[in-house]
Design a protein around this motif. Structure first.
Motif, PDB file in Angstrom:
ATOM      1  N   HIS A  60     -19.830 -13.137  -0.575  1.00  0.00           N
ATOM      2  CA  HIS A  60     -19.804 -12.031   0.378  1.00  0.00           C
ATOM      3  C   HIS A  60     -18.378 -11.831   0.878  1.00  0.00           C
ATOM      4  N   GLY A  61     -17.946 -10.589   0.933  1.00  0.00           N
ATOM      5  CA  GLY A  61     -16.687 -10.251   1.586  1.00  0.00           C
ATOM      6  C   GLY A  61     -15.421 -10.613   0.845  1.00  0.00           C
ATOM      7  N   ILE A  62     -15.379 -10.434  -0.486  1.00  0.00           N
ATOM      8  CA  ILE A  62     -14.106 -10.644  -1.179  1.00  0.00           C
ATOM      9  C   ILE A  62     -13.188  -9.465  -0.854  1.00  0.00           C
ATOM     10  N   ILE A  63     -11.905  -9.735  -0.810  1.00  0.00           N
ATOM     11  CA  ILE A  63     -10.936  -8.720  -0.387  1.00  0.00           C
ATOM     12  C   ILE A  63      -9.874  -8.523  -1.463  1.00  0.00           C
ATOM     13  N   ALA A  64      -9.542  -7.261  -1.699  1.00  0.00           N
ATOM     14  CA  ALA A  64      -8.442  -6.905  -2.595  1.00  0.00           C
ATOM     15  C   ALA A  64      -7.531  -5.941  -1.841  1.00  0.00           C
ATOM     16  N   SER A  65      -6.276  -6.298  -1.726  1.00  0.00           N
ATOM     17  CA  SER A  65      -5.313  -5.462  -1.017  1.00  0.00           C
ATOM     18  C   SER A  65      -4.132  -5.185  -1.943  1.00  0.00           C
ATOM     19  N   LYS A  66      -3.794  -3.928  -2.072  1.00  0.00           N
ATOM     20  CA  LYS A  66      -2.688  -3.520  -2.934  1.00  0.00           C
ATOM     21  C   LYS A  66      -1.681  -2.694  -2.130  1.00  0.00           C
ATOM     22  N   THR A  67      -0.405  -2.986  -2.348  1.00  0.00           N
ATOM     23  CA  THR A  67       0.685  -2.335  -1.630  1.00  0.00           C
ATOM     24  C   THR A  67       1.750  -1.896  -2.620  1.00  0.00           C
ATOM     25  N   THR A  68       2.358  -0.752  -2.361  1.00  0.00           N
ATOM     26  CA  THR A  68       3.492  -0.311  -3.156  1.00  0.00           C
ATOM     27  C   THR A  68       4.386   0.588  -2.309  1.00  0.00           C
ATOM     28  N   HIS A  69       5.598   0.780  -2.771  1.00  0.00           N
ATOM     29  CA  HIS A  69       6.508   1.693  -2.067  1.00  0.00           C
ATOM     30  C   HIS A  69       6.103   3.128  -2.408  1.00  0.00           C
ATOM     31  N   ASN A  70       6.412   4.037  -1.522  1.00  0.00           N
ATOM     32  CA  ASN A  70       6.030   5.426  -1.754  1.00  0.00           C
ATOM     33  C   ASN A  70       7.185   6.397  -1.496  1.00  0.00           C
ATOM     34  N   VAL A  71       8.389   5.931  -1.665  1.00  0.00           N
ATOM     35  CA  VAL A  71       9.550   6.765  -1.397  1.00  0.00           C
ATOM     36  C   VAL A  71       9.608   7.892  -2.432  1.00  0.00           C
ATOM     37  N   LEU A  72       9.669   9.118  -1.942  1.00  0.00           N
ATOM     38  CA  LEU A  72       9.768  10.328  -2.778  1.00  0.00           C
ATOM     39  C   LEU A  72       8.606  10.468  -3.766  1.00  0.00           C
ATOM     40  N   GLN A  73       7.413  10.054  -3.361  1.00  0.00           N
ATOM     41  CA  GLN A  73       6.239  10.179  -4.224  1.00  0.00           C
ATOM     42  C   GLN A  73       5.094  10.786  -3.431  1.00  0.00           C
ATOM     43  N   ASP A  74       4.160  11.400  -4.132  1.00  0.00           N
ATOM     44  CA  ASP A  74       2.993  12.014  -3.514  1.00  0.00           C
ATOM     45  C   ASP A  74       2.061  10.925  -2.985  1.00  0.00           C
ATOM     46  N   SER A  75       1.733  10.979  -1.704  1.00  0.00           N
ATOM     47  CA  SER A  75       0.928   9.919  -1.092  1.00  0.00           C
ATOM     48  C   SER A  75      -0.483   9.869  -1.667  1.00  0.00           C
ATOM     49  N   THR A  76      -1.081  11.007  -1.978  1.00  0.00           N
ATOM     50  CA  THR A  76      -2.446  11.014  -2.517  1.00  0.00           C
ATOM     51  C   THR A  76      -2.490  10.343  -3.885  1.00  0.00           C
ATOM     52  N   HIS A  77      -1.528  10.641  -4.729  1.00  0.00           N
ATOM     53  CA  HIS A  77      -1.488  10.033  -6.066  1.00  0.00           C
ATOM     54  C   HIS A  77      -1.252   8.530  -5.972  1.00  0.00           C
TER      55      HIS A  77
END
Length: 138
Positions: A60-77
């Motif tokens: 129960h409750g496994i977590i996946a967290s992903k992070t990346t930079h978003n400089v000069l990129q479309d936030s939705t994509h």
């Protein structure tokens, strides 16, 4: 002098992080998306609602967290790519546990879970975007 530099450095990054906002991004169609076909495992079922059948819960409750930079990129994509990456991470964790289904997938930002029905949540700041998902493995 060193303390002054550390203080300014911390304040700079606090301002960048403090401007982060949580966006609701529309849930992509996993069956038609080419990204989903390329990234996700076909053997592990993904379910975004609570499982009505009471299959044996492996974890129960496994977590996946992903992070990346978003400089000069479309936030939705960027957020959509992070979402698929987090889903793949959940599937890989399920494979390690010996599960065949990842269910009850929900957005999990700052310790607050939000069910995914039509939108998932992405924390989008000046420099970084973060998608965190929590789920159960069956």
């Amino acid at each position: 002098m060193k303390c002054y530099f550390v203080f300014l450095f911390c304040m700079f990054f606090y301002v960048l992080y403090a401007n982060a906002e949580i966006q609701n991004i529309p849930l992509p169609n996993l069956k038609k998306s080419q990204i989903a076909k390329d990234m996700l495992h076909k053997n592990i079922v993904l379910q975004f609602s609570k499982n009505p059948k009471r299959a044996k819960l492996k974890r129960h409750g496994i977590i996946a967290s992903k992070t990346t930079h978003n400089v000069l990129q479309d936030s939705t994509h960027i957020c959509t790519l992070l979402f698929f990456s987090a889903l793949k991470d959940l599937q890989e964790q399920a494979l390690q546990i010996g599960g065949s289904k990842v269910g009850n997938i929900e957005s999990y930002i700052h310790g607050k879970s939000t069910p995914i029905k039509k939108h998932f949540q992405c924390e989008h700041g000046i420099l970084f975007s973060v998608v965190t998902l929590r789920a159960d493995v069956r």
